[in-house]
Write a protein that holds these residues in place. Structure first.
Motif, PDB file in Angstrom:
ATOM      1  N   ASP A   1      25.944 -44.912 -26.056  1.00 34.33           N
ATOM      2  CA  ASP A   1      26.639 -46.378 -25.834  1.00 34.33           C
ATOM      3  C   ASP A   1      25.691 -47.383 -26.859  1.00 34.33           C
ATOM      4  O   ASP A   1      25.179 -48.270 -26.304  1.00 34.33           O
ATOM      5  CB  ASP A   1      26.623 -46.947 -24.392  1.00 34.33           C
TER       6      ASP A   1
ATOM      7  N   TRP B   1      25.688 -49.642 -37.500  1.00 31.86           N
ATOM      8  CA  TRP B   1      26.234 -49.291 -36.121  1.00 31.86           C
ATOM      9  C   TRP B   1      27.512 -48.249 -36.438  1.00 31.86           C
ATOM     10  O   TRP B   1      28.056 -48.508 -37.440  1.00 31.86           O
ATOM     11  CB  TRP B   1      26.779 -50.460 -35.466  1.00 31.86           C
TER      12      TRP B   1
ATOM     13  N   ILE C   1      30.672 -46.350 -34.579  1.00 34.44           N
ATOM     14  CA  ILE C   1      31.652 -45.972 -33.318  1.00 34.44           C
ATOM     15  C   ILE C   1      32.415 -44.778 -33.743  1.00 34.44           C
ATOM     16  O   ILE C   1      33.071 -44.588 -34.830  1.00 34.44           O
ATOM     17  CB  ILE C   1      32.463 -47.274 -33.257  1.00 34.44           C
TER      18      ILE C   1
ATOM     19  N   TRP D   1      33.933 -51.366 -27.024  1.00 32.21           N
ATOM     20  CA  TRP D   1      32.829 -51.788 -27.699  1.00 32.21           C
ATOM     21  C   TRP D   1      33.033 -53.426 -28.047  1.00 32.21           C
ATOM     22  O   TRP D   1      32.223 -53.957 -28.787  1.00 32.21           O
ATOM     23  CB  TRP D   1      32.803 -51.215 -28.974  1.00 32.21           C
ATOM     24  N   THR D   2      34.220 -53.956 -27.019  1.00 30.40           N
ATOM     25  CA  THR D   2      34.272 -55.479 -27.459  1.00 30.40           C
ATOM     26  C   THR D   2      34.637 -56.043 -26.065  1.00 30.40           C
ATOM     27  O   THR D   2      34.964 -55.426 -25.197  1.00 30.40           O
ATOM     28  CB  THR D   2      35.362 -55.958 -28.483  1.00 30.40           C
TER      29      THR D   2
ATOM     30  N   LEU E   1      27.766 -45.005 -31.104  1.00 27.43           N
ATOM     31  CA  LEU E   1      28.802 -45.245 -29.793  1.00 27.43           C
ATOM     32  C   LEU E   1      29.753 -44.197 -29.746  1.00 27.43           C
ATOM     33  O   LEU E   1      30.606 -44.184 -30.745  1.00 27.43           O
ATOM     34  CB  LEU E   1      29.329 -46.556 -29.649  1.00 27.43           C
TER      35      LEU E   1
ATOM     36  N   ARG F   1      31.434 -60.321 -27.507  1.00 23.78           N
ATOM     37  CA  ARG F   1      31.867 -59.802 -29.089  1.00 23.78           C
ATOM     38  C   ARG F   1      33.418 -60.096 -28.937  1.00 23.78           C
ATOM     39  O   ARG F   1      34.028 -59.611 -27.868  1.00 23.78           O
ATOM     40  CB  ARG F   1      31.582 -58.309 -28.943  1.00 23.78           C
TER      41      ARG F   1
ATOM     42  N   TYR G   1      24.384 -50.087 -29.479  1.00 27.06           N
ATOM     43  CA  TYR G   1      25.003 -51.216 -30.123  1.00 27.06           C
ATOM     44  C   TYR G   1      23.706 -51.794 -31.029  1.00 27.06           C
ATOM     45  O   TYR G   1      22.483 -51.675 -30.878  1.00 27.06           O
ATOM     46  CB  TYR G   1      25.020 -52.467 -29.311  1.00 27.06           C
TER      47      TYR G   1
END
Length: 263
Positions: A245, A186, A188, A9-10, A220, A77, A247
């Motif tokens: 996925d 969001w 995760i 995620w980054t 995510l 990110r 965002y």
């Protein structure tokens, strides 16, 4: 400190300093503490309440990422920090370190800094004086691994930010987010990695997925659990046949004289 991160995620990982203290069950088998113990450096351990945190020398990389992002017309990110907690209140983290970090962030408007903490109760104390309704390029997040830790969200959701997010990894139980989901942008989630990994119930992930879907919150699913990254990768990233996925779209931070869009 990764130039290009392996974290799904980054894009990049930046550690302004290194070191932390365990605060909950998710910390039991901390990957960062394990990294610190592998002899990759000659410094003493930086983990625990009596261990000193140490500042890194990697700050220049962030300015290079900003230059690249601006030239490409893209946003990247930056996870800040994977080997520490920016909102740790340890006495060895000097005030000037924090001032320098916020100054760096102000110089990098094309990078989104993701600040993930297990101490959201400390966030407000360490925000810069000009925070206002938030920095457009700072996302504030909290780790919530079980229902017991969901109380952390009261502190997170009371602070205005471009994005407020949760890292629910390693997930260790079923978590009801109904009291906070309308203020979260969001989610995760994922299972634990390492030889001491704790098994998960797929229904825990499904419950989060369904809550996010009902509230229109991006979701995510990062990974299943496993002893090694190879074992985890072999399981794929699908949950019930779907790769999630999602965002977030950051809210627009208006000048301090008009905060109507940041509520």
């Amino acid at each position: 400190m990764a130039e290009n991160s392996n974290i799904e995620w980054t894009h990049h990982t930046f550690n302004p300093w290194i070191g932390c203290t365990k605060v909950s069950a998710a910390c039991d088998f901390c990957y960062a503490e394990a990294w610190d113990a592998r002899g990759l450096h000659k410094l003493p351990s930086r983990w625990g309440p009596h261990a000193l945190r140490t500042r890194t020398k990697d700050w220049g990389k962030v300015l290079r990422w900003q230059k690249t992002a601006k030239a490409e017309g893209k946003r990247y990110r930056v996870f800040c920090a994977s080997l520490a907690d920016v909102f740790d209140n340890h006495k060895s983290i000097l005030p000037e370190w924090r001032d320098d970090l916020w100054g760096l962030i102000r110089k990098c408007p094309d990078l989104d800094f993701l600040m993930l903490t297990k101490r959201p109760q400390n966030i407000r104390r360490y925000l810069p004086d000009d925070w206002g309704d938030g920095y457009q390029n700072v996302w504030l997040g909290a780790t919530v691994e079980s229902q017991q830790e969901a109380d952390r969200l009261a502190a997170l959701t009371n602070i205005l930010a471009a994005v407020r997010f949760l890292s629910m990894e390693p997930l260790m139980g079923k978590v009801d987010l109904s009291a906070y989901i309308d203020k979260i942008d969001w989610v995760i989630t994922g299972g634990e990695n390492g030889k001491n990994f704790r098994p998960v119930d797929p229904d825990w992930f499904r419950f989060l997925r369904d809550q996010c879907a009902a509230a229109d919150v991006p979701f995510l699913f990062k990974q299943w659990e496993g002893a090694t990254r190879k074992a985890i990768k072999s399981k794929g990233r699908a949950l019930d046949g779907v790769i999630h996925d999602g965002y977030p779209k950051p809210r627009l931070i208006l000048p301090s004289n008009d905060s109507s869009a940041a509520a």
